[in-house]
Write a protein that holds these residues in place. Structure first.
Motif, short mmCIF file in Angstrom:
data_model
loop_
_atom_site.label_atom_id
_atom_site.label_comp_id
_atom_site.label_asym_id
_atom_site.label_seq_id
_atom_site.Cartn_x
_atom_site.Cartn_y
_atom_site.Cartn_z
N LEU A 1 24.48 17.10 9.49
CA LEU A 1 23.67 18.31 9.60
C LEU A 1 24.02 19.15 10.83
O LEU A 1 23.29 20.08 11.16
CB LEU A 1 22.18 17.93 9.66
N GLY A 2 25.12 18.83 11.48
CA GLY A 2 25.47 19.55 12.69
C GLY A 2 25.78 21.02 12.43
O GLY A 2 26.39 21.37 11.42
N ASP A 3 25.35 21.87 13.38
CA ASP A 3 25.64 23.30 13.29
C ASP A 3 26.05 23.81 14.67
O ASP A 3 26.30 23.02 15.59
CB ASP A 3 24.46 24.08 12.71
N GLU A 4 26.09 25.12 14.83
CA GLU A 4 26.58 25.72 16.08
C GLU A 4 25.63 25.51 17.26
O GLU A 4 25.97 25.84 18.40
CB GLU A 4 26.85 27.21 15.89
N TYR A 5 24.44 24.96 17.02
CA TYR A 5 23.51 24.66 18.10
C TYR A 5 23.42 23.16 18.39
O TYR A 5 22.69 22.74 19.30
CB TYR A 5 22.11 25.19 17.76
N SER A 6 24.14 22.37 17.64
CA SER A 6 24.01 20.91 17.76
C SER A 6 24.74 20.38 18.98
O SER A 6 25.77 20.92 19.41
CB SER A 6 24.58 20.23 16.51
N ASP A 7 24.18 19.31 19.54
CA ASP A 7 24.90 18.54 20.54
C ASP A 7 25.42 17.27 19.89
O ASP A 7 25.22 17.06 18.68
CB ASP A 7 24.01 18.24 21.75
N CYS A 8 26.10 16.45 20.65
CA CYS A 8 26.67 15.21 20.13
C CYS A 8 25.99 14.03 20.80
O CYS A 8 26.05 13.88 22.02
CB CYS A 8 28.18 15.17 20.38
N ASP A 9 25.30 13.21 20.00
CA ASP A 9 24.57 12.06 20.51
C ASP A 9 25.37 10.79 20.23
O ASP A 9 25.66 10.48 19.07
CB ASP A 9 23.20 11.97 19.85
N VAL A 10 25.69 10.06 21.27
CA VAL A 10 26.49 8.84 21.14
C VAL A 10 25.82 7.72 21.91
O VAL A 10 25.35 7.92 23.03
CB VAL A 10 27.93 9.07 21.66
N MET A 11 25.77 6.55 21.29
CA MET A 11 25.24 5.34 21.93
C MET A 11 26.41 4.41 22.22
O MET A 11 27.24 4.14 21.34
CB MET A 11 24.24 4.65 21.00
N LEU A 12 26.46 3.90 23.46
CA LEU A 12 27.50 2.97 23.85
C LEU A 12 26.85 1.70 24.41
O LEU A 12 25.90 1.79 25.21
CB LEU A 12 28.42 3.59 24.90
N TYR A 13 27.34 0.55 24.00
CA TYR A 13 26.70 -0.72 24.31
C TYR A 13 27.66 -1.65 25.05
O TYR A 13 28.86 -1.71 24.72
CB TYR A 13 26.20 -1.39 23.03
N TYR A 14 27.10 -2.39 26.01
CA TYR A 14 27.91 -3.22 26.90
C TYR A 14 27.18 -4.52 27.22
O TYR A 14 25.94 -4.59 27.17
CB TYR A 14 28.16 -2.50 28.24
N ASP A 15 27.96 -5.52 27.62
CA ASP A 15 27.37 -6.69 28.28
C ASP A 15 27.07 -6.35 29.73
O ASP A 15 26.07 -6.77 30.29
CB ASP A 15 28.33 -7.89 28.21
N GLU A 16 27.94 -5.53 30.32
CA GLU A 16 27.78 -5.07 31.70
C GLU A 16 28.03 -3.57 31.73
O GLU A 16 29.05 -3.09 31.22
CB GLU A 16 28.78 -5.77 32.63
#
Length: 290
Positions: free
Chosen positions: A38-53
């Motif tokens: 559903l991204g458009d010209e007002y959208s941002d990019c949401d990213v989740m990153l997971y770690y042990d540390e």
């Protein structure tokens, strides 16, 4: 998927490579509107990153440098809690990268799935995980998706019981009209609409949070149990004059309570039903007996 959404997806896939190269990174997931197509010209990019540390600030800096010198806007949160957010701009597009320890994220999931904290904004993260696109660590993310998809019955009931609360504004319209209550009126209407959605989310086993709630109609489309024409009726609450809107709200509450009694009869609806049909009467001047 639109061309703009495809552009955002490619941007994310390009820019997460610098983070995946870090051996600390165990999983990466795209979520939000871009993951849903559903991204458009007002959208941002949401990213989740997971770690042990968690990565150090220097490691994050190096990753941004590899991404053509991404412009850092802010760091949100306290890494001592096991999670924090990083916001930066690339090609004029805002990217919100959330960094979390695996242990912290699994603890937050447990607060919903085992402790039934229905007021937590993590409810939004549960939905985000279900719709998320794994970019790295697919096996781990798949395990989380399966766990979240198994919606506990106790969570559903807790949702219904928590949100089954409605201020009887339909019975006070004449009173409120005399008291300059515009802000309070809209506050009640917003809270009532949110509570309706909360009750119906429980009945439909959907994760729901009032935090930055968007795309209401799309959300309601997932519901198999709901009053007829719910999206348009909720919208109309904020477009009709108050005398009409409060009666429409009362009708929605009445129908929603009836659905609870059908699909979750173990829930006590007596409090929610008590003032349906109630109208406050003004008192009159009377001679006081001496």
């Amino acid at each position: 998927m639109t061309d703009k959404n495809e552009y955002l997806l490619e941007l994310v896939q390009r820019n997460v490579k610098a983070y995946i190269a870090n051996s600390k990174t165990k999983a990466v997931m795209l979520t939000g509107s871009v993951a849903e197509g559903l991204g458009d010209e007002y959208s941002d990019c949401d990213v989740m990153l997971y770690y042990d540390e968690l990565p150090s600030q220097e490691e994050l800096y190096q990753a941004r440098q590899q991404n053509h010198g991404a412009e850092l806007i802010e760091i949100l949160g306290d890494r001592s809690y096991g999670a924090f957010g990083e916001t930066f701009i690339i090609n004029g597009i805002e990217c919100q990268f959330a960094h979390a320890k695996i242990a912290q994220w699994e603890k937050e999931m447990s607060s919903i799935l085992e402790e039934f904290d229905v007021q937590s904004p993590i409810m939004k993260g549960m939905t985000g995980t279900l719709v998320g696109i794994p970019l790295y660590g697919e096996t781990l993310i798949g395990q989380w998706k399966a766990k979240i998809a198994d919606y506990p019955d106790k969570l559903a009931q807790t949702m219904v019981e928590h949100y089954l609360k409605f201020f009887p504004i339909w019975g006070m319209q004449s009173k409120l009209a005399k008291r300059d209550t515009t802000l309070w009126y809209y506050q009640i209407m917003v809270e009532s609409a949110q509570n309706l959605l909360g009750v119906l989310s429980g009945l439909n086993r959907l994760y729901y949070s009032t935090f930055q709630f968007k795309r209401m109609s799309k959300f309601i489309q997932q519901m198999k149990i709901a009053p007829e024409n719910l999206p348009s009726r909720l919208e109309s609450l904020f477009h009709h004059q108050a005398p009409v809107a409060v009666n429409q709200l009362e009708a929605l509450v009445r129908e929603t309570v009836a659905l609870v009694e059908i699909y979750m009869p173990q829930v006590d609806t007596s409090s929610a039903k008590r003032r349906l049909g109630w109208r406050q009467k003004p008192w009159e001047l009377r001679e006081v007996n001496q």
